[in-house]
Design a protein around this motif. Structure first.
Motif, PDB file in Angstrom:
ATOM      1  N   ALA A  99      -0.160 -53.783 -25.991  1.00 28.07           N
ATOM      2  CA  ALA A  99      -0.731 -53.415 -24.698  1.00 28.07           C
ATOM      3  C   ALA A  99      -0.124 -52.127 -24.168  1.00 28.07           C
ATOM      4  O   ALA A  99      -0.797 -51.344 -23.486  1.00 28.07           O
ATOM      5  N   PHE A 100       1.148 -51.904 -24.458  1.00 24.45           N
ATOM      6  CA  PHE A 100       1.868 -50.720 -23.996  1.00 24.45           C
ATOM      7  C   PHE A 100       2.707 -50.179 -25.146  1.00 24.45           C
ATOM      8  O   PHE A 100       3.010 -50.907 -26.090  1.00 24.45           O
ATOM      9  N   ALA A 101       3.099 -48.926 -25.026  1.00 23.51           N
ATOM     10  CA  ALA A 101       3.869 -48.303 -26.107  1.00 23.51           C
ATOM     11  C   ALA A 101       5.241 -48.935 -26.279  1.00 23.51           C
ATOM     12  O   ALA A 101       5.755 -49.049 -27.390  1.00 23.51           O
ATOM     13  N   ASP A 102       5.824 -49.353 -25.154  1.00 18.19           N
ATOM     14  CA  ASP A 102       7.168 -49.916 -25.215  1.00 18.19           C
ATOM     15  C   ASP A 102       7.435 -50.744 -23.961  1.00 18.19           C
ATOM     16  O   ASP A 102       6.566 -50.893 -23.094  1.00 18.19           O
ATOM     17  N   ALA A 103       8.659 -51.269 -23.873  1.00 19.12           N
ATOM     18  CA  ALA A 103       9.029 -52.126 -22.745  1.00 19.12           C
ATOM     19  C   ALA A 103       8.950 -51.383 -21.417  1.00 19.12           C
ATOM     20  O   ALA A 103       8.648 -51.991 -20.384  1.00 19.12           O
ATOM     21  N   ALA A 104       9.196 -50.079 -21.431  1.00 12.71           N
ATOM     22  CA  ALA A 104       9.122 -49.305 -20.196  1.00 12.71           C
ATOM     23  C   ALA A 104       7.720 -49.375 -19.597  1.00 12.71           C
ATOM     24  O   ALA A 104       7.550 -49.472 -18.373  1.00 12.71           O
TER      25      ALA A 104
END
Length: 232
Positions: A99-104
Motif C-alpha cells: 500500500a505504501f513504499a515503507d513504514a513512513a
C-alpha cells in the motif's frame, strides 16, 4: 464433522472443505466467527472435531489440552492490507503490491486519517502495538475504531465509520464499497500464520486428521492462493 475457525479463513476453509468432500473425505462444516470468540468456545469445552485459528491461539489451546498438540499443522500465511472507502467498487480486487513504499508512508496515512478501522484478533493487536511503538498513541489512539467480533473492517469503511482500514487481505478481497491499497510494506508487515488442529473432543480423530492432512497438501495449494493466502 464439525469445525470452528476465525472469520479470516472462512472462504478458504469452505473451499478446502468442498475439495475434501470431492476427494472422498468426510464433509466438514466450518463455523466461522471472531477469532477471540472461537478460541474462547473451544477453551470452554465446546465440542468440535477440527479447530482452525492463528498459530498462537492454537498453541494456547494445545497447552490447555483442548486440541492435540501433535496434530497442529500450519496451513496458510495471511498478510494485513490497507483499504479506503470507495462507493464505486462492487467487489474489491486483490492488489499486486504494498500500500505504501515503507513504514513512513503508513505513519503519514495514520496521522492524516480521521478514523482508523482495525480488527479483533492477532492482526488488530499487532496494529495497536505498532502504533504505540511508533509513539503515535496520543495522536492516533483516539482515532482507532475496532470492528465488532465477526464484522469485517470493510463494513466500517463502507458505512463511513472509518476512512482508513487495516485487516487481513483475505477478509477484504471481494467486499463492496472499498478499494484495497495493498498490503503493509515489508518494514512494518503484519503477517499471521493460520493453522489447524484435531480437537481433543473429536468424535473420530483419525478421520479429522486425514482431512487436516488434505488441507495441508500440495493438491490444494492453488485454492489458498486464489483466496489471497500464501500456502505454508
Amino acid at each position: 464433522m464439525r469445525a470452528i475457525s476465525s472469520m479470516a479463513t472462512k472462504g478458504v476453509l469452505n473451499a478446502l472443505a468442498d475439495a475434501a468432500g470431492a476427494a472422498g473425505l468426510p464433509r466438514v462444516d466450518v463455523e466461522s466467527v471472531g477469532g477471540v470468540d472461537a478460541a474462547d468456545r473451544v477453551a470452554a469445552g465446546e465440542a468440535f472435531d477440527l479447530v482452525f485459528l492463528a498459530s498462537g491461539a492454537l498453541a494456547k489451546l494445545a497447552a490447555a489440552g483442548r486440541v492435540d498438540p501433535d496434530s497442529v499443522t500450519e496451513l496458510v500465511l495471511s498478510q494485513v492490507a490497507v483499504a479506503v472507502p470507495d462507493a464505486s467498487v462492487t467487489a474489491a480486487e486483490r492488489p499486486t503490491g504494498p500500500a505504501f513504499a515503507d513504514a513512513a508512508g503508513v505513519r503519514e496515512a495514520l496521522a492524516a486519517a480521521g478514523k482508523v478501522g482495525y480488527s479483533t484478533g492477532p492482526s488488530g493487536t499487532a496494529l495497536v502495538s505498532m502504533v504505540s511503538e511508533w509513539g503515535l498513541g496520543e495522536t492516533v489512539g483516539p482515532k482507532l475504531t475496532q470492528a465488532r467480533p465477526g464484522v469485517p473492517v470493510t463494513v466500517l469503511l463502507a458505512s463511513g465509520e472509518a476512512d482508513l482500514g487495516f485487516q487481513q487481505l483475505s477478509e477484504m478481497v471481494g467486499q463492496p464499497g472499498v478499494r484495497i491499497l495493498g498490503v503493509l510494506p515489508s518494514d512494518c508487515a503484519i503477517d499471521t500464520v493460520f493453522s489447524g488442529a484435531v480437537a481433543s473432543a473429536a468424535t473420530d480423530p483419525d478421520a479429522a486428521a486425514s482431512v487436516l492432512a488434505f488441507f495441508a497438501s500440495p493438491e490444494v495449494r492453488d485454492l489458498k492462493v486464489d483466496h489471497a493466502f500464501a500456502p505454508r
